[in-house]
Design an enzyme around this catalytic site. Structure first.
Site, PDB file in Angstrom:
ATOM      1  N   THR A  33     -13.976  15.934  14.552  1.00 40.14           N
ATOM      2  CA  THR A  33     -14.060  17.091  15.449  1.00 40.14           C
ATOM      3  C   THR A  33     -12.721  17.259  16.155  1.00 40.14           C
ATOM      4  OG1 THR A  33     -15.432  18.179  17.119  1.00 40.14           O
ATOM      5  CG2 THR A  33     -15.044  15.827  17.431  1.00 40.14           C
ATOM      6  N   ASN A  34     -12.659  18.069  17.214  1.00 43.22           N
ATOM      7  CA  ASN A  34     -11.403  18.266  17.940  1.00 43.22           C
ATOM      8  C   ASN A  34     -11.661  18.312  19.442  1.00 43.22           C
ATOM      9  OD1 ASN A  34     -11.950  21.113  18.726  1.00 43.22           O
ATOM     10  ND2 ASN A  34     -11.897  21.429  16.514  1.00 43.22           N
ATOM     11  N   ASP A  35     -10.602  18.514  20.220  1.00 45.48           N
ATOM     12  CA  ASP A  35     -10.687  18.398  21.678  1.00 45.48           C
ATOM     13  C   ASP A  35     -11.249  19.618  22.399  1.00 45.48           C
ATOM     14  OD1 ASP A  35      -9.754  15.825  21.971  1.00 45.48           O
ATOM     15  OD2 ASP A  35      -7.652  16.443  21.925  1.00 45.48           O
TER      16      ASP A  35
END
Ligand code: CTP
Ligand code: CA
Length: 226
Positions: A33-35
């Site tokens: 996933t990402n931030d």
């Protein structure tokens, strides 16, 4: 008929907002996933309701409270988000794509937990469909707002994305800048249309960015849609 920022400017409009990051499964217990926090998209959904719109928020996993009056559609992967968005395209007047969609996903999702074996493991990733680009190709009456997250050459990259993805407005975000980007409560953005820079907003709350963005969109939407 309405003053800028006055409640009611989006009366009768169906607004579709995407927010948060997507989750791309590797195996039953692991993912990529990402931030992205989802804060920008949630703020846009909240402000659109305040301006009188009927709002659907397609969101990746997020612990943020769902703004009052917003219909929430929770998704995990980019493929889920694509399905949720495309099935609502026809009914939408304004689409704001604030989500941080994963560019790649694992080529295969392992059915069982991957066991630790050799000293290195290579994960093959394949490109996800570009949802915004698909919307840009399919759109008829819809007004489409994209985002561009960059760490360099913001003007060039944002304008390039706007034209490639056939957006009506694009919000350029220099995520390396102080007070901008994924996790905070503030943002620093530059907003462009087909002709170039429309507005460079100084650092301000995501709520204020959301309001200004929706005003600019409402100003540009064809009267027939309103
Ligand atoms: N976007 C999308 N589907 C994807 C990737 C991006 O709909 N698979 C949308 C995002 O929601 C955003 C816009 O495209 O509104 C720009 O996303 P960004 O990550 O900045 O651009 P990319 O085209 O993915 O290019 P890159 O990451 O290489 O800069
Ligand atoms: Ca990307």
């Amino acid at each position: 008929r309405h003053f800028q920022g006055e409640p009611g400017r989006l009366e009768g409009m169906h607004v579709l907002v995407t927010a948060g990051g997507t989750v791309e499964r590797i195996d039953p217990v692991r993912y990529i996933t990402n931030d992205s926090s989802g804060k920008m998209g949630y703020a846009i959904a909240e402000e659109a309701v305040r301006m009188g719109a009927k709002v659907t928020l397609v969101s990746g996993p997020s612990a943020l409270p769902v703004p009052c009056g917003v219909e929430i559609v929770r998704i995990q992967s980019a493929l889920d988000m694509r399905e949720a968005v495309l099935s609502r395209l026809e009914a939408s007047h304004l689409i704001v794509k604030a989500a941080a969609v994963a560019d790649y996903r694992p080529a295969v999702v392992a059915e069982q937990k991957i066991k630790k074996k050799s000293d290195s493991l290579t994960l093959e990733l394949i490109k996800n469909p570009d949802i915004l680009q698909e919307i840009g190709t399919l759109k008829k009456h819809q007004f489409v707002v994209g985002f561009a997250a960059e760490t360099e050459a913001l003007d060039e990259h944002a304008m390039d994305k706007l034209s490639r993805k056939n957006c009506d407005l694009i919000v350029g975000n220099d995520v390396s800048q102080e007070g901008a980007g994924f996790s905070g409560d503030t943002n620093v953005v530059r907003i462009y249309d087909r002709n170039g820079l429309v507005e460079a907003l100084p650092i301000q709350s995501k709520k204020d960015v959301a309001r200004r963005l929706l005003e600019l969109a409402a100003d540009r939407m064809p009267a027939a849609a309103r």
